[in-house]
Design an enzyme around this catalytic site. Structure first.
Site, PDB file in Angstrom:
ATOM      1  CG  MET A  36      -1.844  -1.216   1.283  1.00 53.23           C
ATOM      2  SD  MET A  36      -2.647  -1.401   2.908  1.00 53.23           S
ATOM      3  CE  MET A  36      -1.333  -2.104   3.887  1.00 53.23           C
ATOM      4  CD  GLN A  90      -7.109   3.929   1.194  1.00 54.90           C
ATOM      5  OE1 GLN A  90      -6.902   4.515   0.123  1.00 54.90           O
ATOM      6  NE2 GLN A  90      -6.130   3.627   2.016  1.00 54.90           N
ATOM      7  CB  THR A 130       0.219   2.236   4.494  1.00 56.93           C
ATOM      8  OG1 THR A 130      -0.746   3.276   4.310  1.00 56.93           O
ATOM      9  CG2 THR A 130      -0.433   1.131   5.298  1.00 56.93           C
ATOM     10  CG  ASN A 131       2.277   7.609   7.202  1.00 60.23           C
ATOM     11  OD1 ASN A 131       2.594   7.981   8.321  1.00 60.23           O
ATOM     12  ND2 ASN A 131       3.175   7.429   6.243  1.00 60.23           N
ATOM     13  CB  THR A 132      -3.711   6.178   4.524  1.00 56.23           C
ATOM     14  OG1 THR A 132      -3.133   7.336   3.914  1.00 56.23           O
ATOM     15  CG2 THR A 132      -5.221   6.269   4.451  1.00 56.23           C
ATOM     16  CB  CYS A 147       1.843   9.807   2.190  1.00 60.08           C
ATOM     17  SG  CYS A 147       1.495   8.579   0.912  1.00 60.08           S
ATOM     18  CB  THR A 148       4.974   5.018   3.069  1.00 58.75           C
ATOM     19  OG1 THR A 148       3.847   4.518   2.342  1.00 58.75           O
ATOM     20  CG2 THR A 148       4.746   4.778   4.554  1.00 58.75           C
ATOM     21  CD  GLU A 149       2.908   5.412  -1.279  1.00 58.82           C
ATOM     22  OE1 GLU A 149       2.673   4.191  -1.237  1.00 58.82           O
ATOM     23  OE2 GLU A 149       2.338   6.235  -0.542  1.00 58.82           O
TER      24      GLU A 149
END
Length: 231
Positions: free
Chosen positions: A10, A52, A83-85, A197-199
């Site tokens: 994710m 989501q 993932t943060n979300t 956000c990890t990206e």
């Protein structure tokens, strides 16, 4: 060495970063050919993203809780959610297993607190910036003041994350837009910015701005390796 369980996918892009970072940190600590002991459960992000968008967080919780149980059964000693979300459903994941879940917001906020940062801006998906599951945790548990970009900037950040970064696309013009937002947050009083956000760390690095940025992926991985190598 303890075995790290990762709920990933994710997106796949950020999960690759986690895998590389965890192994690199273990190699730095132990030397030689050392690498991390990892069990990875990678979900289908298309399924998660659709839920989501629909606001069906209970169903996402069911999917990730099942992933956590699989990791526990496979021998993981603790879990990180890459993932943060989706830490929105961290409580449900924790209830599903007897092993610990290392929360990404705690790892990030602890470092901010150690660095004596009081006012921080948060960038992430629309869900992370608008909802309280992340902001409230670091405000209440760590005493931080948290600001977020305005609605138009949130829409831009969310779009770039899902339409570009999750596909491994890094555009210089998007980087400049993010840097502009970060520097505006600093001018409004933020002492630092959480790349929540990890990206986002694929796009913005410390060399791109004078503002202090906190990469949640890197900080989460550091805490995970510390636990993995602890007695």
């Amino acid at each position: 060495m303890k075995t790290i369980g990762i709920i990933g996918g994710m997106s796949a892009e950020s999960t690759v970063t986690y895998y590389r970072t965890l192994n690199g940190l273990v190699q730095q600590r132990l030397g030689g050919l050392s690498s991390a002991k990892i069990v990875l459960y990678s979900v289908n992000f298309a399924e998660i993203e659709a839920l989501q968008h629909q606001g069906d967080w209970p169903k996402t919780a069911q999917i990730l809780a099942a992933a956590a149980r699989s990791l526990a059964a496979a021998g993981a000693d603790f879990i990180i959610l890459a993932t943060n979300t989706m830490h929105k459903v961290a409580d449900e994941i924790e209830r599903a297993v007897a092993i610990p879940l290392l929360h990404i917001a705690d790892a990030t906020a602890a470092q901010l607190q150690s660095d004596k940062v009081q006012r921080v801006a948060l960038l992430g998906t629309r869900y992370t910036m608008q909802q309280d599951f992340y902001k409230a945790r670091i405000q209440q548990r760590f005493g931080l003041q948290v600001s977020v970009p305005d609605e138009a900037q949130q829409a831009l950040i969310h779009r770039v994350i899902f339409d570009e970064l999750c596909h491994g696309v890094v555009k210089p013009e998007s980087r400049q837009q993010f840097v502009d937002i970060i520097e505006q947050q600093a001018s409004n009083g933020a002492e630092a910015v959480i790349l929540g956000c990890t990206e986002i760390a694929l796009l913005v690095e410390p060399k791109h701005t004078a503002v202090a940025i906190y990469d949640t992926t890197a900080l989460h991985a550091q805490v995970a390796v510390k636990m993995a190598l602890s007695n």
